[in-house]
Design a protein around this motif. Structure first.
Motif, PDB file in Angstrom:
ATOM      1  N   GLY A  55       0.813  -1.216   0.000  1.00 16.05           N
ATOM      2  CA  GLY A  55       0.000   0.000   0.000  1.00 16.05           C
ATOM      3  C   GLY A  55       0.838   1.254   0.000  1.00 16.05           C
ATOM      4  O   GLY A  55       0.436   2.283   0.556  1.00 16.05           O
ATOM      5  N   LEU A  56       1.997   1.192  -0.627  1.00 15.20           N
ATOM      6  CA  LEU A  56       2.925   2.322  -0.575  1.00 15.20           C
ATOM      7  C   LEU A  56       3.070   3.060  -1.898  1.00 15.20           C
ATOM      8  O   LEU A  56       3.970   3.876  -2.059  1.00 15.20           O
ATOM      9  CB  LEU A  56       4.322   1.829  -0.131  1.00 15.20           C
ATOM     10  N   LEU A  57       2.187   2.778  -2.850  1.00 13.75           N
ATOM     11  CA  LEU A  57       2.298   3.467  -4.140  1.00 13.75           C
ATOM     12  C   LEU A  57       1.587   4.821  -4.085  1.00 13.75           C
ATOM     13  O   LEU A  57       0.641   4.998  -3.325  1.00 13.75           O
ATOM     14  CB  LEU A  57       1.703   2.598  -5.250  1.00 13.75           C
ATOM     15  N   PRO A  58       2.034   5.776  -4.907  1.00 12.19           N
ATOM     16  CA  PRO A  58       1.371   7.079  -4.932  1.00 12.19           C
ATOM     17  C   PRO A  58      -0.037   6.992  -5.535  1.00 12.19           C
ATOM     18  O   PRO A  58      -0.411   5.972  -6.122  1.00 12.19           O
ATOM     19  CB  PRO A  58       2.291   7.926  -5.826  1.00 12.19           C
ATOM     20  N   SER A  62      -3.060   3.023 -10.282  1.00 11.53           N
ATOM     21  CA  SER A  62      -4.321   2.311 -10.079  1.00 11.53           C
ATOM     22  C   SER A  62      -4.032   0.814 -10.059  1.00 11.53           C
ATOM     23  O   SER A  62      -3.370   0.275 -10.938  1.00 11.53           O
ATOM     24  CB  SER A  62      -5.373   2.699 -11.118  1.00 11.53           C
ATOM     25  N   ILE A  63      -4.505   0.192  -9.006  1.00 15.60           N
ATOM     26  CA  ILE A  63      -4.145  -1.192  -8.700  1.00 15.60           C
ATOM     27  C   ILE A  63      -5.389  -2.053  -8.813  1.00 15.60           C
ATOM     28  O   ILE A  63      -6.423  -1.727  -8.227  1.00 15.60           O
ATOM     29  CB  ILE A  63      -3.615  -1.276  -7.243  1.00 15.60           C
ATOM     30  N   THR A  64      -5.305  -3.141  -9.570  1.00 16.23           N
ATOM     31  CA  THR A  64      -6.405  -4.103  -9.576  1.00 16.23           C
ATOM     32  C   THR A  64      -5.821  -5.498  -9.367  1.00 16.23           C
ATOM     33  O   THR A  64      -4.669  -5.756  -9.727  1.00 16.23           O
ATOM     34  CB  THR A  64      -7.188  -4.093 -10.907  1.00 16.23           C
ATOM     35  N   ALA A  65      -6.608  -6.366  -8.768  1.00 19.27           N
ATOM     36  CA  ALA A  65      -6.179  -7.756  -8.585  1.00 19.27           C
ATOM     37  C   ALA A  65      -7.419  -8.607  -8.389  1.00 19.27           C
ATOM     38  O   ALA A  65      -8.422  -8.145  -7.847  1.00 19.27           O
ATOM     39  CB  ALA A  65      -5.267  -7.881  -7.372  1.00 19.27           C
ATOM     40  N   ASP A  66      -7.350  -9.869  -8.858  1.00 25.57           N
ATOM     41  CA  ASP A  66      -8.464 -10.788  -8.615  1.00 25.57           C
ATOM     42  C   ASP A  66      -8.442 -11.266  -7.175  1.00 25.57           C
ATOM     43  O   ASP A  66      -9.476 -11.588  -6.600  1.00 25.57           O
ATOM     44  CB  ASP A  66      -8.383 -12.002  -9.555  1.00 25.57           C
ATOM     45  N   GLU A  67      -7.253 -11.341  -6.608  1.00 30.04           N
ATOM     46  CA  GLU A  67      -7.124 -11.725  -5.210  1.00 30.04           C
ATOM     47  C   GLU A  67      -5.886 -11.085  -4.626  1.00 30.04           C
ATOM     48  O   GLU A  67      -4.859 -10.987  -5.283  1.00 30.04           O
ATOM     49  CB  GLU A  67      -7.009 -13.255  -5.075  1.00 30.04           C
ATOM     50  N   MET A  68      -6.004 -10.607  -3.401  1.00 32.89           N
ATOM     51  CA  MET A  68      -4.856 -10.084  -2.675  1.00 32.89           C
ATOM     52  C   MET A  68      -5.103 -10.408  -1.207  1.00 32.89           C
ATOM     53  O   MET A  68      -5.822  -9.697  -0.517  1.00 32.89           O
ATOM     54  CB  MET A  68      -4.747  -8.567  -2.882  1.00 32.89           C
ATOM     55  N   THR A  69      -4.566 -11.548  -0.768  1.00 34.17           N
ATOM     56  CA  THR A  69      -4.843 -11.971   0.603  1.00 34.17           C
ATOM     57  C   THR A  69      -3.551 -12.218   1.367  1.00 34.17           C
ATOM     58  O   THR A  69      -2.537 -12.650   0.806  1.00 34.17           O
ATOM     59  CB  THR A  69      -5.696 -13.265   0.653  1.00 34.17           C
ATOM     60  N   TYR A  70      -3.611 -11.926   2.656  1.00 36.89           N
ATOM     61  CA  TYR A  70      -2.534 -12.270   3.575  1.00 36.89           C
ATOM     62  C   TYR A  70      -3.154 -13.139   4.660  1.00 36.89           C
ATOM     63  O   TYR A  70      -4.137 -12.722   5.290  1.00 36.89           O
ATOM     64  CB  TYR A  70      -1.928 -11.003   4.195  1.00 36.89           C
ATOM     65  N   ASP A  71      -2.631 -14.340   4.817  1.00 35.02           N
ATOM     66  CA  ASP A  71      -3.146 -15.254   5.828  1.00 35.02           C
ATOM     67  C   ASP A  71      -4.666 -15.442   5.667  1.00 35.02           C
ATOM     68  O   ASP A  71      -5.401 -15.487   6.651  1.00 35.02           O
ATOM     69  CB  ASP A  71      -2.816 -14.679   7.221  1.00 35.02           C
ATOM     70  N   GLY A  72      -5.104 -15.489   4.411  1.00 45.78           N
ATOM     71  CA  GLY A  72      -6.516 -15.697   4.117  1.00 45.78           C
ATOM     72  C   GLY A  72      -7.389 -14.453   4.190  1.00 45.78           C
ATOM     73  O   GLY A  72      -8.568 -14.506   3.879  1.00 45.78           O
ATOM     74  N   ARG A  73      -6.790 -13.332   4.595  1.00 44.42           N
ATOM     75  CA  ARG A  73      -7.558 -12.090   4.760  1.00 44.42           C
ATOM     76  C   ARG A  73      -7.367 -11.181   3.563  1.00 44.42           C
ATOM     77  O   ARG A  73      -6.234 -10.984   3.116  1.00 44.42           O
ATOM     78  CB  ARG A  73      -7.005 -11.335   5.971  1.00 44.42           C
ATOM     79  N   ASP A  74      -8.451 -10.622   3.078  1.00 51.78           N
ATOM     80  CA  ASP A  74      -8.347  -9.684   1.965  1.00 51.78           C
ATOM     81  C   ASP A  74      -7.592  -8.427   2.419  1.00 51.78           C
ATOM     82  O   ASP A  74      -7.978  -7.802   3.404  1.00 51.78           O
ATOM     83  CB  ASP A  74      -9.765  -9.312   1.508  1.00 51.78           C
ATOM     84  N   ILE A  75      -6.522  -8.088   1.711  1.00 48.23           N
ATOM     85  CA  ILE A  75      -5.765  -6.883   2.101  1.00 48.23           C
ATOM     86  C   ILE A  75      -5.862  -5.798   1.031  1.00 48.23           C
ATOM     87  O   ILE A  75      -5.136  -4.808   1.067  1.00 48.23           O
ATOM     88  CB  ILE A  75      -4.272  -7.183   2.396  1.00 48.23           C
ATOM     89  N   ASN A  77      -8.355  -3.850   0.454  1.00 49.39           N
ATOM     90  CA  ASN A  77      -9.212  -2.723   0.812  1.00 49.39           C
ATOM     91  C   ASN A  77      -9.193  -2.413   2.301  1.00 49.39           C
ATOM     92  O   ASN A  77     -10.222  -2.162   2.909  1.00 49.39           O
ATOM     93  CB  ASN A  77     -10.654  -3.043   0.389  1.00 49.39           C
ATOM     94  N   LEU A  78      -7.987  -2.438   2.888  1.00 51.30           N
ATOM     95  CA  LEU A  78      -7.894  -2.243   4.333  1.00 51.30           C
ATOM     96  C   LEU A  78      -8.144  -0.787   4.705  1.00 51.30           C
ATOM     97  O   LEU A  78      -7.779   0.129   3.967  1.00 51.30           O
ATOM     98  CB  LEU A  78      -6.489  -2.632   4.823  1.00 51.30           C
ATOM     99  N   SER A  79      -8.750  -0.580   5.854  1.00 52.09           N
ATOM    100  CA  SER A  79      -8.828   0.776   6.389  1.00 52.09           C
ATOM    101  C   SER A  79      -7.435   1.170   6.861  1.00 52.09           C
ATOM    102  O   SER A  79      -6.554   0.322   7.010  1.00 52.09           O
ATOM    103  CB  SER A  79      -9.783   0.805   7.573  1.00 52.09           C
ATOM    104  N   ALA A  80      -7.253   2.463   7.087  1.00 53.90           N
ATOM    105  CA  ALA A  80      -5.942   2.952   7.498  1.00 53.90           C
ATOM    106  C   ALA A  80      -5.473   2.249   8.769  1.00 53.90           C
ATOM    107  O   ALA A  80      -4.311   1.872   8.890  1.00 53.90           O
ATOM    108  CB  ALA A  80      -5.989   4.465   7.696  1.00 53.90           C
ATOM    109  N   SER A  81      -6.385   2.040   9.724  1.00 52.60           N
ATOM    110  CA  SER A  81      -5.953   1.442  10.996  1.00 52.60           C
ATOM    111  C   SER A  81      -5.673  -0.054  10.833  1.00 52.60           C
ATOM    112  O   SER A  81      -4.726  -0.580  11.404  1.00 52.60           O
ATOM    113  CB  SER A  81      -6.977   1.700  12.092  1.00 52.60           C
TER     114      SER A  81
END
Ligand SMILES: Nc1ncnc2c1ncn2[C@@H]1O[C@H](COP(=O)(O)OP(=O)(O)O)[C@@H](O)[C@H]1O
Ligand SMILES: [Mg+2]
Length: 279
Positions: A55-58, A62-75, A77-81
């Motif tokens: 999440g460090l790009l300016p 524009s980023i798209t992906a069919d899947e982006m998971t860490y430890d099974g969790r979708d990452i 669309n994370l909130s800032a916190s």
């Protein structure tokens, strides 16, 4: 289940001359405790793909992906916190330019203690003693003195050790190292790689090692992704890749290794493509 699983990642940048595709539909996964090397020439989208994960790009990306998971969790669309609890703790990253990655205005001790206090919630006193432990863990000599040094008072290799200390401070489960030795002298490169490999083993971390150097791949990786112009050319375990490379591009990278050199100049990738097309 893979620790990190990325499917069909595309990153486009809005530029003055239109949209530019830096990463073009890449799949990457890494398992727990595994060492994955991402290899390719400069400009092949290695850094951009991992910066997208972090999440460090300016905003121009524009980023798209069919899947982006860490430890099974979708990452994707994370909130800032949510992002703060994940990035910088569970997943950390070190960069090619260790000196530029540190703030020149503060001592290295202050910088690592800030991370320990903010990311891990340690008290000032605990942060100080943990910083010393971490400096010892990454092999910085005289840690009590070095912790009071400013970045410009340390060598590039020592600054990279500081960056590594910061990156492992939270006991991450995934460390992404983006060309961590490229800016360093050849003799220091091996020491830093050895350190990373030792920490990877001691901490049981997964490691994604970005490099353009097949020699580094041979010494470190379990599995390899070969990337070229934003696309994945080949993916294989390290032995298969070296013994039986499938892609002409992989063969070109391998032929650039010193032991394959003929004559007084190392062959380049474009030499290789010239040969392939002449055939
Ligand atoms: N912020 C940006 N804006 C526009 N183009 C970028 C940006 N960052 C990287 N690029 C372009 O994306 C491509 C891939 O870059 P990068 O991932 O840094 O390559 P690598 O790490 O493989 O050397 C390059 O052509 C680079 O110029
Ligand atoms: Mg890069």
């Amino acid at each position: 289940m893979a620790l990190l699983n990325i499917k069909n990642l595309t990153v486009k940048f809005a530029t003055a001359t239109g949209s530019f595709t830096a990463v073009d539909g890449i799949d990457v996964h890494v398992d727990r405790g595994e060492v994955l090397a991402i290899v390719g020439e400069s400009g092949s989208g290695k850094s951009v793909s991992m910066l997208a994960v972090m999440g460090l790009l300016p905003d121009t990306a524009s980023i798209t992906a069919d899947e982006m998971t860490y430890d099974g969790r979708d990452i994707s669309n994370l909130s800032a916190s949510e992002r703060r609890t994940l990035i910088g703790r569970e997943i950390t990253m070190i960069f090619q330019e260790p000196v530029a990655s540190l703030n020149p205005s503060f001592t290295v001790g202050f910088q690592i203690e800030e991370v320990l206090r903010l990311n891990l919630g340690l008290s000032r006193r605990d942060a100080q003693s943990r910083a010393l432990d971490l400096f010892r863990a990454v092999g910085i000599p005289e840690p009590e003195a070095k912790i009071k040094a400013y970045p410009h008072q340390m060598s590039g290799g020592q600054c990279q050790r500081v960056m590594i200390a910061i990156a492992i401070a939270s006991n991450p489960r995934l460390l992404i190292a983006d060309e961590p030795t490229t800016a360093l002298d050849v003799t220091i490169q091996k020491q830093i790689l050895d350190l990373l490999m030792k920490l990877q083993e001691d901490y049981g971390m997964a490691l994604i090692l970005i490099t353009h150097d097949m020699g580094v791949v041979a010494e470190t990786a379990d599995r390899v992704v070969v990337q070229y112009q934003g696309k994945k050319m080949e993916e294989a375990d390290v032995l298969s890749l070296f013994e039986n490379p499938q892609s002409p591009y992989t063969r070109a990278l391998l032929s650039a290794l010193p032991e394959h050199a003929t004559g007084d100049r190392l062959p380049t990738v474009s030499d290789f493509f010239a040969q392939e097309t002449a055939r």
